[in-house]
Design an enzyme around this catalytic site. Sequence first.
Site, PDB file in Angstrom:
ATOM      1  N   TYR A 150       0.814  -1.217   0.000  1.00 25.64           N
ATOM      2  CA  TYR A 150       0.000   0.000   0.000  1.00 25.64           C
ATOM      3  C   TYR A 150       0.847   1.267   0.000  1.00 25.64           C
ATOM      4  CZ  TYR A 150      -4.393  -2.480   0.840  1.00 25.64           C
ATOM      5  OH  TYR A 150      -5.494  -3.272   0.719  1.00 25.64           O
ATOM      6  N   LYS A 198       3.804 -14.427   4.211  1.00 27.85           N
ATOM      7  CA  LYS A 198       4.179 -15.382   3.165  1.00 27.85           C
ATOM      8  C   LYS A 198       5.707 -15.336   3.079  1.00 27.85           C
ATOM      9  CE  LYS A 198       3.076 -18.273  -0.176  1.00 27.85           C
ATOM     10  NZ  LYS A 198       2.476 -19.597   0.083  1.00 27.85           N
ATOM     11  N   ASP A 231      -1.668 -18.478   3.051  1.00 27.24           N
ATOM     12  CA  ASP A 231      -2.519 -19.408   2.293  1.00 27.24           C
ATOM     13  C   ASP A 231      -3.176 -20.429   3.218  1.00 27.24           C
ATOM     14  OD1 ASP A 231       0.054 -20.356   2.722  1.00 27.24           O
ATOM     15  OD2 ASP A 231       0.263 -21.336   0.772  1.00 27.24           O
ATOM     16  N   ASP A 257      -5.746  -7.096   4.724  1.00 27.25           N
ATOM     17  CA  ASP A 257      -6.896  -6.630   3.947  1.00 27.25           C
ATOM     18  C   ASP A 257      -7.733  -7.823   3.497  1.00 27.25           C
ATOM     19  OD1 ASP A 257      -8.539  -4.932   2.312  1.00 27.25           O
ATOM     20  OD2 ASP A 257      -7.439  -5.731   0.596  1.00 27.25           O
ATOM     21  N   ASP A 261     -11.677  -9.593   5.229  1.00 28.72           N
ATOM     22  CA  ASP A 261     -12.945  -9.740   4.508  1.00 28.72           C
ATOM     23  C   ASP A 261     -13.448 -11.183   4.628  1.00 28.72           C
ATOM     24  OD1 ASP A 261     -13.111  -7.117   3.706  1.00 28.72           O
ATOM     25  OD2 ASP A 261     -13.215  -7.547   1.555  1.00 28.72           O
TER      26      ASP A 261
HETATM   27  C1  IPM Z   1     -10.281  -1.954   3.539  1.00 32.32           C
HETATM   28  C2  IPM Z   1     -10.587  -1.641   2.097  1.00 32.32           C
HETATM   29  C3  IPM Z   1      -9.540  -0.677   1.552  1.00 32.32           C
HETATM   30  C4  IPM Z   1      -8.186  -1.343   1.633  1.00 32.32           C
HETATM   31  C5  IPM Z   1      -9.842  -0.227   0.111  1.00 32.32           C
HETATM   32  C6  IPM Z   1     -11.226   0.388   0.009  1.00 32.32           C
HETATM   33  C7  IPM Z   1      -8.797   0.692  -0.419  1.00 32.32           C
HETATM   34  O1  IPM Z   1     -10.657  -2.808   1.348  1.00 32.32           O
HETATM   35  O2  IPM Z   1     -10.318  -1.031   4.378  1.00 32.32           O
HETATM   36  O3  IPM Z   1     -10.004  -3.117   3.842  1.00 32.32           O
HETATM   37  O4  IPM Z   1      -7.749  -2.021   0.696  1.00 32.32           O
HETATM   38  O5  IPM Z   1      -7.538  -1.189   2.664  1.00 32.32           O
HETATM   39 MG    MG Z   2     -10.461  -4.570   2.458  1.00 32.84          MG
END
Ligand code: IPM
Ligand code: MG
Length: 333
Positions: A150, A198, A231, A257, A261
């Site tokens: 990032y 990783k 993984d 990230d 999710d």
């Molecule tokens: C998160 C989101 C962000 C990220 C995006 C929207 C840039 O997915 O906060 O996890 O990748 O960090």
């Molecule tokens: Mg995210």
Amino acid sequence: MNDIDRACAAFRTLLTEQQARVAGMTAERVDYTKKATVTIGLVDGDGIGPIIMEQAVRVLEALLADEIARGSIALRRIRGLTIENRLACDQAVPDDVLDEILTCDVLLKGESANVKLRRALDLYANVRPVTIPEQGIDWTFFRENTEGEYALGSRGVELPGMAVDFKVTTDPGTRRIARAAFDYARRNGKTRVTVVTKANILKKTDGKFTALCHEVAADYPEITVDDYYIDIMAANLVNERVRGQFQVLLLPNLYGDIITDEAAQLQGGVGTAGSANIGDRYAMFEAIHGSAPRMIERGMGDYANPQSILRAEVMLLRHIGCAAAAGRLEAAL
Ligand code: IPM
Ligand code: MG
């Protein structure tokens, strides 16, 4: 200059900038309980941001009515972090919006410009809890929030026939996120911190991350530390036999990230998970998901689940020392 020389010059600039960043990383934590007034900035953002924010503000005003009346907490609405305004100014965060943000202590944000704000406010710890009590799941992810892919994501180089991006991991950047994770574990009676990388492939960056996390772990002898590769961790989170054993997970930015999710989905969807971005001076609380432009396009914005931002609000309240209000909101959720 040929293509390779141009790419090398760009890389040299990146290295020089990152070296300066390392030198400038100093930790001095603000103690909100010592401030006469704590200012909470409320930033709507794009897409479903304003829709979920409306509910979040309603709840905050009700929970903090006394503090607001007394003046120990101030709420400040900050508009202008919309896609239209950002395009008009040609800035991820327009200067005047950033100036307003910098006058606050903590932020509650709908959705917008996550990466830019994390960097501008140096919010290095992305804390994402996921709990499914009936399945014995109580995870807290500590995602490094200012480095990795990032930090230099928009600074890659393109040469004819190829493209190269960069990933950076620094010593102070790793130590501070590791310390945040282990401090959290200690304060909350957690007995295990799991480092996820990783490092078998990304030997330099992830290798450094793992090594430094173990170095920091030595100051927390009561906490067990172990490592997994990302993984197999992705597999373990859906393995009902082992997943309940993980407590605090400590990861570089991109893996954090992705896997948060996955974890949020197990809990009920990304609309159910809150996210805290903590730095030494500022902190920002938001939903784990993005601005959901597809929901808006389909006219389904009103179906956006505000639970994610309300969970973020719980974390905000705890962060500024309003534990009772946080507990009430958590119980209601
Ligand atoms: C998160 C989101 C962000 C990220 C995006 C929207 C840039 O997915 O906060 O996890 O990748 O960090
Ligand atoms: Mg995210």
